[in-house]
Motif scaffolding. Structure first.
Motif, PDB file in Angstrom:
ATOM      1  N   TRP A 103       0.838  -1.200   0.000  1.00 24.49           N
ATOM      2  CA  TRP A 103       0.000   0.000   0.000  1.00 24.49           C
ATOM      3  C   TRP A 103       0.874   1.251   0.000  1.00 24.49           C
ATOM      4  CZ3 TRP A 103      -0.753   4.287   3.043  1.00 24.49           C
ATOM      5  CH2 TRP A 103      -1.906   5.033   2.801  1.00 24.49           C
ATOM      6  N   LEU A 104       1.898   1.253   0.852  1.00 25.39           N
ATOM      7  CA  LEU A 104       2.790   2.413   0.939  1.00 25.39           C
ATOM      8  C   LEU A 104       3.490   2.677  -0.385  1.00 25.39           C
ATOM      9  CD1 LEU A 104       4.356   1.883   4.458  1.00 25.39           C
ATOM     10  CD2 LEU A 104       2.941   3.813   3.729  1.00 25.39           C
ATOM     11  N   MET A 105       4.019   1.620  -0.984  1.00 26.47           N
ATOM     12  CA  MET A 105       4.718   1.796  -2.257  1.00 26.47           C
ATOM     13  C   MET A 105       3.766   2.344  -3.320  1.00 26.47           C
ATOM     14  SD  MET A 105       7.796   1.163  -1.535  1.00 26.47           S
ATOM     15  CE  MET A 105       8.617   1.026  -3.094  1.00 26.47           C
ATOM     16  N   LEU A 146      15.436   5.799  -3.471  1.00 34.66           N
ATOM     17  CA  LEU A 146      14.506   4.687  -3.314  1.00 34.66           C
ATOM     18  C   LEU A 146      13.970   4.177  -4.640  1.00 34.66           C
ATOM     19  CD1 LEU A 146      12.321   5.868  -0.333  1.00 34.66           C
ATOM     20  CD2 LEU A 146      13.733   3.831  -0.412  1.00 34.66           C
ATOM     21  N   VAL A 147      14.009   4.993  -5.663  1.00 33.38           N
ATOM     22  CA  VAL A 147      13.367   4.634  -6.916  1.00 33.38           C
ATOM     23  C   VAL A 147      14.342   4.732  -8.074  1.00 33.38           C
ATOM     24  CG1 VAL A 147      11.082   5.314  -6.161  1.00 33.38           C
ATOM     25  CG2 VAL A 147      12.530   6.987  -7.229  1.00 33.38           C
ATOM     26  N   ASP A 148      13.981   4.104  -9.200  1.00 32.56           N
ATOM     27  CA  ASP A 148      14.796   4.157 -10.401  1.00 32.56           C
ATOM     28  C   ASP A 148      14.868   5.586 -10.918  1.00 32.56           C
ATOM     29  OD1 ASP A 148      15.080   1.422 -10.266  1.00 32.56           O
ATOM     30  OD2 ASP A 148      13.369   1.043 -11.585  1.00 32.56           O
ATOM     31  N   SER A 149      15.879   5.864 -11.737  1.00 41.75           N
ATOM     32  CA  SER A 149      16.100   7.215 -12.230  1.00 41.75           C
ATOM     33  C   SER A 149      14.990   7.694 -13.160  1.00 41.75           C
ATOM     34  CB  SER A 149      17.443   7.293 -12.949  1.00 41.75           C
ATOM     35  OG  SER A 149      17.450   6.390 -14.038  1.00 41.75           O
ATOM     36  N   ASP A 150      14.167   6.794 -13.702  1.00 38.62           N
ATOM     37  CA  ASP A 150      13.102   7.243 -14.583  1.00 38.62           C
ATOM     38  C   ASP A 150      11.893   7.773 -13.815  1.00 38.62           C
ATOM     39  OD1 ASP A 150      12.454   4.677 -13.716  1.00 38.62           O
ATOM     40  OD2 ASP A 150      11.288   4.238 -15.516  1.00 38.62           O
ATOM     41  N   VAL A 151      11.912   7.673 -12.504  1.00 38.45           N
ATOM     42  CA  VAL A 151      10.856   8.237 -11.677  1.00 38.45           C
ATOM     43  C   VAL A 151      11.518   9.238 -10.744  1.00 38.45           C
ATOM     44  CG1 VAL A 151       9.071   7.787  -9.969  1.00 38.45           C
ATOM     45  CG2 VAL A 151       9.522   6.096 -11.742  1.00 38.45           C
ATOM     46  N   ALA A 152      11.240  10.506 -10.954  1.00 39.64           N
ATOM     47  CA  ALA A 152      11.862  11.540 -10.135  1.00 39.64           C
ATOM     48  C   ALA A 152      11.168  11.607  -8.775  1.00 39.64           C
ATOM     49  CB  ALA A 152      11.761  12.881 -10.843  1.00 39.64           C
ATOM     50  N   PRO A 197       9.773 -12.656  -5.832  1.00 40.33           N
ATOM     51  CA  PRO A 197      11.053 -12.994  -6.463  1.00 40.33           C
ATOM     52  C   PRO A 197      11.349 -12.254  -7.770  1.00 40.33           C
ATOM     53  CG  PRO A 197       9.476 -14.765  -6.792  1.00 40.33           C
ATOM     54  CD  PRO A 197       8.841 -13.781  -5.851  1.00 40.33           C
ATOM     55  N   ASN A 198      10.342 -11.832  -8.488  1.00 41.55           N
ATOM     56  CA  ASN A 198      10.565 -11.214  -9.802  1.00 41.55           C
ATOM     57  C   ASN A 198      10.289  -9.718  -9.834  1.00 41.55           C
ATOM     58  OD1 ASN A 198      11.196 -13.764 -10.887  1.00 41.55           O
ATOM     59  ND2 ASN A 198       9.013 -14.227 -11.036  1.00 41.55           N
ATOM     60  N   VAL A 199      10.197  -9.101  -8.664  1.00 45.07           N
ATOM     61  CA  VAL A 199       9.903  -7.675  -8.610  1.00 45.07           C
ATOM     62  C   VAL A 199      11.214  -6.881  -8.603  1.00 45.07           C
ATOM     63  CG1 VAL A 199       8.850  -5.843  -7.229  1.00 45.07           C
ATOM     64  CG2 VAL A 199       7.744  -8.078  -7.374  1.00 45.07           C
ATOM     65  N   PRO A 200      11.364  -5.937  -9.534  1.00 49.24           N
ATOM     66  CA  PRO A 200      12.582  -5.131  -9.551  1.00 49.24           C
ATOM     67  C   PRO A 200      12.771  -4.407  -8.212  1.00 49.24           C
ATOM     68  CG  PRO A 200      11.294  -4.763 -11.540  1.00 49.24           C
ATOM     69  CD  PRO A 200      10.446  -5.595 -10.615  1.00 49.24           C
ATOM     70  N   GLY A 201      14.000  -4.430  -7.723  1.00 45.07           N
ATOM     71  CA  GLY A 201      14.308  -3.758  -6.458  1.00 45.07           C
ATOM     72  C   GLY A 201      14.147  -4.633  -5.234  1.00 45.07           C
ATOM     73  N   ILE A 202      13.460  -5.752  -5.370  1.00 42.99           N
ATOM     74  CA  ILE A 202      13.284  -6.668  -4.229  1.00 42.99           C
ATOM     75  C   ILE A 202      14.356  -7.747  -4.339  1.00 42.99           C
ATOM     76  CG2 ILE A 202      11.697  -8.163  -2.954  1.00 42.99           C
ATOM     77  CD1 ILE A 202      10.616  -5.404  -3.024  1.00 42.99           C
ATOM     78  N   LYS A 203      15.563  -7.331  -4.026  1.00 42.57           N
ATOM     79  CA  LYS A 203      16.727  -8.224  -3.997  1.00 42.57           C
ATOM     80  C   LYS A 203      17.364  -8.060  -2.628  1.00 42.57           C
ATOM     81  CE  LYS A 203      16.212  -9.271  -8.346  1.00 42.57           C
ATOM     82  NZ  LYS A 203      14.857  -9.718  -8.449  1.00 42.57           N
TER      83      LYS A 203
END
Length: 196
Positions: free
Chosen positions: A95-97, A118-124, A172-178
């Protein structure tokens, strides 16, 4: 901008049905959660009734938790009503994300980002929004690893690493969840929260 929780969010975040709330002398309405008035045929003692109908403002005609509410207000309400454990940590994190990124998706490109973004460079995302997200993550970690005043664990997780392992296992397949990313973000979140 502070995240707000409305009726639909409350229902999505909590494991409490309206029937279960009534068992706790609470009533869910569109504008908030109300304390129920003691029925005329109640056999409760005065002290029991006072405990069940205690209200933050003393006015049972107002919601004890008014929608929309902040995360801080929800936390206080959950603690005051003895409802700890009724919000699943993974549901809250999702929910927070979702809501944090929706709130900040219109931030102009080029907004300053720290090296611990916290986020990729394509999201400012601006520094204040990032600090808010880090503080929320840090607070969630703190709650999940703490105990109630009675000594009961707030969650099944015994360490920050266990939380990271569970997140990786569930997503397991979500970007950033490593694992490494989570460990870095968790450390930054705890540091940010401690500095606030």
């Amino acid at each position: 901008m502070e995240l707000k929780i409305g009726y639909a969010d409350f229902r999505a975040l909590t494991d409490l049905t309206p029937r279960e709330l009534k068992e706790e002398w609470l009533e869910l309405r569109a504008d908030g959660v109300y304390k129920m008035v003691e029925p005329q045929d109640s056999e409760l003692t005065g002290a029991e009734a006072a405990g069940l109908t205690s209200h933050p403002t003393g006015n049972l005609l107002e919601p004890a938790l008014q929608f929309p509410c902040t995360l801080k207000e929800l936390k206080r309400f959950i603690a005051d009503e003895g409802l700890t454990g009724q919000i699943d940590a993974f549901v809250m994190a999702d929910w927070l994300m979702k809501h944090a990124f929706m709130t900040h998706r219109d931030t102009p490109r080029g907004t300053e980002q720290s090296s611990n973004s916290l986020v990729d460079s394509d999201v400012a995302i601006n520094k204040r929004a990032e600090t808010t997200l880090l503080n929320i993550i840090g607070a969630l970690l703190s709650i999940m690893l703490s105990r109630t005043p009675g000594g009961t664990p707030q969650s099944v997780f015994k360490s920050q690493d266990a939380i990271a392992d569970a997140l990786v296992a569930h997503h397991p397949n979500v970007p950033g969840i490593k694992l490494r990313t989570l460990q870095e973000k968790f450390a930054a979140a705890r540091k940010s929260l401690a500095a606030s």
